[in-house]
Write a protein that holds these residues in place. Structure first.
Motif, PDB file in Angstrom:
ATOM      1  N   TRP A   1     -13.846  37.007   8.003  1.00 24.07           N
ATOM      2  CA  TRP A   1     -14.051  38.109   8.939  1.00 24.07           C
ATOM      3  C   TRP A   1     -14.342  39.420   8.219  1.00 24.07           C
ATOM      4  CZ3 TRP A   1     -10.322  42.212   9.851  1.00 24.07           C
ATOM      5  CH2 TRP A   1     -10.652  43.058  10.923  1.00 24.07           C
TER       6      TRP A   1
ATOM      7  N   HIS B   1      -6.055  43.171   7.402  1.00 26.33           N
ATOM      8  CA  HIS B   1      -5.831  42.363   8.602  1.00 26.33           C
ATOM      9  C   HIS B   1      -4.326  42.222   8.861  1.00 26.33           C
ATOM     10  CE1 HIS B   1      -6.703  39.585  11.771  1.00 26.33           C
ATOM     11  NE2 HIS B   1      -6.131  38.565  11.165  1.00 26.33           N
TER      12      HIS B   1
ATOM     13  N   VAL C   1      -7.540  41.226   3.296  1.00 26.74           N
ATOM     14  CA  VAL C   1      -6.716  40.437   4.217  1.00 26.74           C
ATOM     15  C   VAL C   1      -5.286  40.947   4.220  1.00 26.74           C
ATOM     16  CG1 VAL C   1      -5.760  38.153   4.717  1.00 26.74           C
ATOM     17  CG2 VAL C   1      -8.146  38.370   3.994  1.00 26.74           C
TER      18      VAL C   1
ATOM     19  N   ASP D   1      -8.293  39.706  15.880  1.00 26.29           N
ATOM     20  CA  ASP D   1      -8.446  38.293  16.246  1.00 26.29           C
ATOM     21  C   ASP D   1      -9.107  38.168  17.606  1.00 26.29           C
ATOM     22  OD1 ASP D   1      -7.137  37.149  13.982  1.00 26.29           O
ATOM     23  OD2 ASP D   1      -5.191  37.614  14.856  1.00 26.29           O
TER      24      ASP D   1
ATOM     25  N   GLY E   1      -8.336  31.400  13.577  1.00 25.28           N
ATOM     26  CA  GLY E   1      -8.051  31.959  12.273  1.00 25.28           C
ATOM     27  C   GLY E   1      -6.581  32.309  12.165  1.00 25.28           C
ATOM     28  N   GLY E   2      -5.995  32.092  10.993  1.00 25.39           N
ATOM     29  CA  GLY E   2      -4.572  32.334  10.830  1.00 25.39           C
ATOM     30  C   GLY E   2      -3.768  31.173  11.386  1.00 25.39           C
TER      31      GLY E   2
ATOM     32  N   GLU F   1      -9.141  33.801   7.359  1.00 23.29           N
ATOM     33  CA  GLU F   1      -9.316  35.174   7.834  1.00 23.29           C
ATOM     34  C   GLU F   1     -10.202  36.006   6.920  1.00 23.29           C
ATOM     35  OE1 GLU F   1      -5.183  35.633  10.339  1.00 23.29           O
ATOM     36  OE2 GLU F   1      -5.123  36.091   8.208  1.00 23.29           O
TER      37      GLU F   1
ATOM     38  N   VAL G   1     -11.991  37.480  14.183  1.00 22.96           N
ATOM     39  CA  VAL G   1     -11.777  36.446  13.172  1.00 22.96           C
ATOM     40  C   VAL G   1     -12.274  35.077  13.622  1.00 22.96           C
ATOM     41  CG1 VAL G   1     -10.013  35.187  11.884  1.00 22.96           C
ATOM     42  CG2 VAL G   1      -9.835  37.671  12.125  1.00 22.96           C
TER      43      VAL G   1
END
Length: 303
Positions: free
Chosen positions: A265, A91, A70, A130, A211-212, A262, A136
């Protein structure tokens, strides 16, 4: 957290060239891996403010091992180096904001030095990861069991199914408490746990996810008529305003760890990249880092 391995079939390439030499049909160059990454997560899908793509590395270098993480923390970088990865895919960007120095006197500078000195490339797949199909939020939607999934905020330069966030429907009604428990069970265990706003016995079916950090998308969430919104890093004022403007208490809110939302993913991304490289005749070992880069260690709660 345990490392996740994603094996790619051995194509019988024989001897591998030294790092820096052109790849064989079995051993790709970094440049060839970048082409596979672009096929899965096009840079054109990245948000205008984002910084994605290759951060460190020679496109002519050969790649036999790839690690996904991540965050490009020093711990994740050391894990990749120790394993012998020639490429670390993260990520989150290492250099999202401009810098005037990468001296090893700072954490970011030391990260750059360790990567270069060890011959380990660094690649960022952020908002393009994303937005893309299988990204994600798609992985989150699938993990939560959603059907009829569409983007929450469609991509400006992409396919109809691409964009930030996702919204879809549960196969059957659940209570907010039951769904929150599902979220808690699905995500990696972190100190912050899962925070929930709403009637525990309220019924939910339409679910929005991002996500995030996604508390900038409340307008899209309301437009989607979601009963509940799952995202990370909800700030006080946006969350408070969302609750004040809620209709019949909806959308309910579920606030999760940025890292945890995240991380899910990573295994899917590693598998996807492995499949593309294998289809191209390349022999690469891919692993998900075991490093937990959630910044919190423990939490105190009432009672």
């Amino acid at each position: 957290m345990e490392a996740v391995n994603t094996p790619v079939a051995d194509t019988g390439s024989g001897e591998e060239p030294e790092n820096g030499a052109a790849g064989t049909p079995g051993t790709p160059t970094l440049g060839q891996v970048l082409l596979a990454v672009e096929e899965l997560w096009p840079e054109s899908l990245a948000e205008d403010w984002d910084e994605v793509g290759l951060v460190v590395g020679r496109p002519t270098a050969t790649v036999t091992k790839v690690m996904f993480a991540v965050d490009p923390t020093l711990a994740a970088i050391e894990e990749a180096i120790e394993w012998g990865a020639e490429l670390l895919v993260t990520h989150h960007p290492l250099l999202l904001k401009g810098v005037s120095s990468v001296a090893a006197t700072s954490a970011k500078g030391l990260a750059v030095h360790r990567l270069i000195e060890s011959g380990t490339g660094l690649l960022t797949v952020h908002t393009n990861g994303d937005s893309a199909v299988g990204g994600v939020s798609d992985v989150l939607a699938d993990a939560f069991g959603l059907d009829n999934v569409v983007p929450l905020a469609p991509a400006a330069h992409g396919l109809p199914e691409e964009g930030i966030g996702r919204v879809g429907d549960l196969p059957e009604l659940m209570t907010l408490g039951e769904f929150a428990a599902r979220v808690f069970e699905v995500l990696p265990s972190v100190a912050g746990g899962v925070r929930v706003a709403g009637d525990k016995d309220g019924l939910v079916r339409r679910v929005a996810v991002c996500g995030g950090a996604g508390d900038s998308l409340f307008e899209a969430v309301r437009a989607s008529q979601a009963d509940i919104y799952v995202t990370a890093d909800m700030r006080h004022h946006p969350a408070s305003e969302a609750r004040e403007s809620a209709v019949d208490g909806r959308p309910y809110l579920v606030d999760v760890s940025h890292f945890a939302s995240e991380w899910l993913w990573l295994p899917a991304a590693a598998e996807a990249l492995g499949n593309v490289l294998a289809d191209q005749g390349h022999d690469v070992e891919i692993r998900v880092a075991s490093t937990n880069s959630d910044p919190w260690d423990f939490i105190l709660t009432p009672g």
